[in-house]
Design a protein around this motif. Sequence first.
Motif, PDB file in Angstrom:
ATOM      1  N   TRP A  74       0.828  -0.993  -0.073  1.00  0.00           N
ATOM      2  CA  TRP A  74      -0.161   0.139  -0.026  1.00  0.00           C
ATOM      3  C   TRP A  74       0.879   1.295   0.103  1.00  0.00           C
ATOM      4  CZ3 TRP A  74      -3.886  -1.631   4.242  1.00  0.00           C
ATOM      5  CH2 TRP A  74      -4.744  -2.365   3.956  1.00  0.00           C
ATOM      6  N   ARG A  76       1.411   5.363  -0.978  1.00  0.00           N
ATOM      7  CA  ARG A  76       0.636   6.633  -0.609  1.00  0.00           C
ATOM      8  C   ARG A  76      -0.397   6.598  -1.870  1.00  0.00           C
ATOM      9  NH1 ARG A  76       4.411  11.387   1.627  1.00  0.00           N
ATOM     10  NH2 ARG A  76       4.976  10.537   3.410  1.00  0.00           N
ATOM     11  N   SER A  77      -0.043   6.453  -2.893  1.00  0.00           N
ATOM     12  CA  SER A  77      -0.759   6.635  -4.225  1.00  0.00           C
ATOM     13  C   SER A  77      -2.009   5.445  -4.255  1.00  0.00           C
ATOM     14  CB  SER A  77      -0.013   6.471  -5.623  1.00  0.00           C
ATOM     15  OG  SER A  77       0.437   5.141  -5.624  1.00  0.00           O
ATOM     16  N   LYS A  79      -3.193   3.987  -1.287  1.00  0.00           N
ATOM     17  CA  LYS A  79      -4.196   4.206  -0.468  1.00  0.00           C
ATOM     18  C   LYS A  79      -5.088   5.341  -0.733  1.00  0.00           C
ATOM     19  CE  LYS A  79      -1.523   3.083   3.784  1.00  0.00           C
ATOM     20  NZ  LYS A  79      -0.794   3.839   5.067  1.00  0.00           N
ATOM     21  N   ARG A  80      -4.441   6.235  -1.635  1.00  0.00           N
ATOM     22  CA  ARG A  80      -5.655   7.350  -2.270  1.00  0.00           C
ATOM     23  C   ARG A  80      -6.512   6.738  -3.054  1.00  0.00           C
ATOM     24  NH1 ARG A  80      -0.515  10.699  -2.470  1.00  0.00           N
ATOM     25  NH2 ARG A  80      -0.338   9.945  -4.607  1.00  0.00           N
ATOM     26  N   ARG A  81      -6.157   5.567  -3.743  1.00  0.00           N
ATOM     27  CA  ARG A  81      -6.981   5.134  -5.029  1.00  0.00           C
ATOM     28  C   ARG A  81      -7.938   4.366  -4.101  1.00  0.00           C
ATOM     29  NH1 ARG A  81      -3.397   3.723  -8.112  1.00  0.00           N
ATOM     30  NH2 ARG A  81      -2.917   1.671  -7.201  1.00  0.00           N
ATOM     31  N   LEU A  83      -9.397   4.732  -1.134  1.00  0.00           N
ATOM     32  CA  LEU A  83     -10.368   5.498  -0.346  1.00  0.00           C
ATOM     33  C   LEU A  83     -11.251   6.465  -1.699  1.00  0.00           C
ATOM     34  CD1 LEU A  83     -11.593   6.855   1.730  1.00  0.00           C
ATOM     35  CD2 LEU A  83      -9.725   8.659   1.758  1.00  0.00           C
ATOM     36  N   SER A  84     -10.426   6.857  -2.740  1.00  0.00           N
ATOM     37  CA  SER A  84     -11.153   7.581  -3.544  1.00  0.00           C
ATOM     38  C   SER A  84     -12.235   6.931  -4.627  1.00  0.00           C
ATOM     39  CB  SER A  84     -10.123   8.464  -4.559  1.00  0.00           C
ATOM     40  OG  SER A  84      -9.431   7.738  -5.271  1.00  0.00           O
TER      41      SER A  84
END
Length: 298
Positions: A74, A76-77, A79-81, A83-84
């Motif tokens: 996981w 950072r990118s 994790k953002r994906r 969630l988003s």
Amino acid sequence: MRVLLAGASGMIGSELRAQLAAAGHTTRRLVRREPTGPDEFRWDPAERSVAAELFDWADGVINLSGSSLQRLPWTRSTKRRILSSRLQATGTLAEGMRRAADPPAVFVSGSAVGYYGDRPGQRLTEAATKGTGFLTDVVDAWEAAARLAPSATRVALARTGVVVGRGGALAPLLPLARAGLAGPLGGGRQHWPWISLHDEAAALIHLLDSTLDGPVNLAAPHPATAGELVKALAQAVRRPYFFPVPRFAIELALQDAGRELLLADQLVVPEKLLGDGFVFRDATVQDAMDRLMEVRAA
């Protein structure tokens, strides 16, 4: 019923469509590409774009859309994906229902047992409080987006754990088991909430015609530890269960993903489903593994 599906092309979605068809329900699918059949309709969650008339047509909506948690590690990118993708899809569906002249009666929105976090020694019914960690925050925001559906629409939040089927969380474990390299993960004593693929889809359909709302745990009635689940997989492919993977190695290699997906201890109880009369076909993890091997051999 007339059922609108989002995220219907994956492992769970494919089984769900088969069971819906067998039960006589009519489905339409939301896709992000050009439609190739009369039951497909294009949408764009990133742009909050979906036709409101689809929700006028539907009696119920099932949302399984979201980026896979199995894309490791996981970053950072990632994790953002994670969630988003969930907030965009769920928010788009809720907004589409609010724009409909005659919104659906029920919205069954995918969720996850990650809400509970690592809870050793606790029996986790739907009344359990939110835990801590990345996944708990993701699930909390994800469920809040689903609750933005119109007040006339019943919202059921399907908190799912490890789905025993062809793919998903078992995909990286099956080759190891077949090679005779399966063993305890991080000690193997942590509880893994699990459910067979058949029962996952059947429970989602049950929620369409139920009165249940809010969070509903989609987990088998007989809990299993990580060790019991992996051992059952090894036994199903007639291979040894011997090679341990220590906790520190999992944390070192996978960091947050290892701690939250593999090492978290969650004894999740399907209290609402059982109280509502749902009958699990695969009650034990060995039942689910044996049936999985039968399907793969067919």
